[in-house]
Design a protein around this motif. Sequence first.
Motif, PDB file in Angstrom:
ATOM      1  N   PRO A  15     -93.591 -18.562 -76.769  1.00 15.63           N
ATOM      2  CA  PRO A  15     -92.340 -19.692 -76.053  1.00 15.63           C
ATOM      3  C   PRO A  15     -91.029 -19.591 -76.405  1.00 15.63           C
ATOM      4  CG  PRO A  15     -93.151 -20.781 -77.838  1.00 15.63           C
ATOM      5  CD  PRO A  15     -93.644 -19.007 -77.906  1.00 15.63           C
ATOM      6  N   THR A  16     -90.478 -20.245 -74.857  1.00 19.30           N
ATOM      7  CA  THR A  16     -88.379 -20.069 -75.437  1.00 19.30           C
ATOM      8  C   THR A  16     -88.014 -21.278 -75.026  1.00 19.30           C
ATOM      9  OG1 THR A  16     -88.870 -19.241 -72.906  1.00 19.30           O
ATOM     10  CG2 THR A  16     -88.830 -17.415 -75.227  1.00 19.30           C
ATOM     11  N   ALA A  17     -86.969 -21.092 -75.400  1.00 18.51           N
ATOM     12  CA  ALA A  17     -85.648 -22.375 -74.945  1.00 18.51           C
ATOM     13  C   ALA A  17     -85.339 -22.014 -74.438  1.00 18.51           C
ATOM     14  CB  ALA A  17     -86.617 -23.152 -76.504  1.00 18.51           C
ATOM     15  N   THR A  18     -83.867 -22.376 -74.018  1.00 17.51           N
ATOM     16  CA  THR A  18     -82.476 -22.950 -73.352  1.00 17.51           C
ATOM     17  C   THR A  18     -81.946 -23.165 -74.895  1.00 17.51           C
ATOM     18  OG1 THR A  18     -82.979 -21.419 -71.656  1.00 17.51           O
ATOM     19  CG2 THR A  18     -80.673 -22.622 -72.139  1.00 17.51           C
ATOM     20  N   LEU A  19     -80.868 -22.708 -75.305  1.00 21.27           N
ATOM     21  CA  LEU A  19     -80.150 -23.286 -76.884  1.00 21.27           C
ATOM     22  C   LEU A  19     -78.393 -23.693 -75.999  1.00 21.27           C
ATOM     23  CD1 LEU A  19     -82.056 -21.679 -80.222  1.00 21.27           C
ATOM     24  CD2 LEU A  19     -82.406 -23.333 -78.256  1.00 21.27           C
ATOM     25  N   THR A  20     -78.120 -24.693 -76.453  1.00 16.71           N
ATOM     26  CA  THR A  20     -77.106 -24.206 -76.320  1.00 16.71           C
ATOM     27  C   THR A  20     -75.964 -23.663 -78.018  1.00 16.71           C
ATOM     28  OG1 THR A  20     -76.767 -25.914 -74.847  1.00 16.71           O
ATOM     29  CG2 THR A  20     -74.565 -25.010 -75.761  1.00 16.71           C
ATOM     30  N   VAL A  21     -75.532 -22.500 -77.961  1.00 20.71           N
ATOM     31  CA  VAL A  21     -74.311 -22.591 -79.977  1.00 20.71           C
ATOM     32  C   VAL A  21     -73.659 -22.526 -79.022  1.00 20.71           C
ATOM     33  CG1 VAL A  21     -74.553 -21.022 -80.913  1.00 20.71           C
ATOM     34  CG2 VAL A  21     -76.671 -20.762 -80.146  1.00 20.71           C
ATOM     35  N   ASP A  22     -73.307 -24.064 -79.537  1.00 22.00           N
ATOM     36  CA  ASP A  22     -71.100 -23.710 -79.491  1.00 22.00           C
ATOM     37  C   ASP A  22     -70.805 -23.994 -78.451  1.00 22.00           C
ATOM     38  OD1 ASP A  22     -69.271 -25.438 -80.911  1.00 22.00           O
ATOM     39  OD2 ASP A  22     -68.336 -23.172 -81.349  1.00 22.00           O
ATOM     40  N   GLY A  23     -72.027 -24.250 -77.614  1.00 17.12           N
ATOM     41  CA  GLY A  23     -71.521 -23.864 -76.340  1.00 17.12           C
ATOM     42  C   GLY A  23     -72.071 -23.249 -75.381  1.00 17.12           C
ATOM     43  N   HIS A  24     -72.351 -22.747 -75.594  1.00 18.24           N
ATOM     44  CA  HIS A  24     -72.790 -21.102 -75.104  1.00 18.24           C
ATOM     45  C   HIS A  24     -73.858 -20.358 -75.165  1.00 18.24           C
ATOM     46  CE1 HIS A  24     -69.148 -19.539 -76.043  1.00 18.24           C
ATOM     47  NE2 HIS A  24     -68.684 -20.010 -76.563  1.00 18.24           N
TER      48      HIS A  24
END
Length: 137
Positions: A15-24
């Motif tokens: 599975p994949t997820a779209t994460l946000t890392v400190d806005g990125h």
Amino acid sequence: MYLLFYAACGGTRLPTATLTVDGHPVRAELATTYATRQQGLMHREALDPDAGMLFVYRDESVRRFWMKDTRIPLSIAFLNRRGEVVRIEDMSPFDTNSITSLVPATYALEMRQGWFAEKNVGKGAKVTGIPLDLVVE
């Protein structure tokens, strides 16, 4: 929401997820089983620029990683249960020395080496978008 992704490594579906890392934004494969956490990014030749792997654990504990059979230079961010970065370290291909989180972590995010530094992401940064409905083995 996460989607199935046909991984470049051996055709394993993760599975994949779209994460946000400190806005990125980051597209992260989700390693939620013992087998997928053990395999990690071994034997891969490359990673897309904003792609990585999120290792997900049931509990918060000191985590230990190494690079045996991993060809890509990586940086790893250890995250606590709230998704806050508690440590970032660079890792070298094929290195069998352990890198630890030093403090309890529930997640570890591996990206190509230098990604966190390029984005000015450091200790205390927040990672959001981690699916809360994951089945972790």
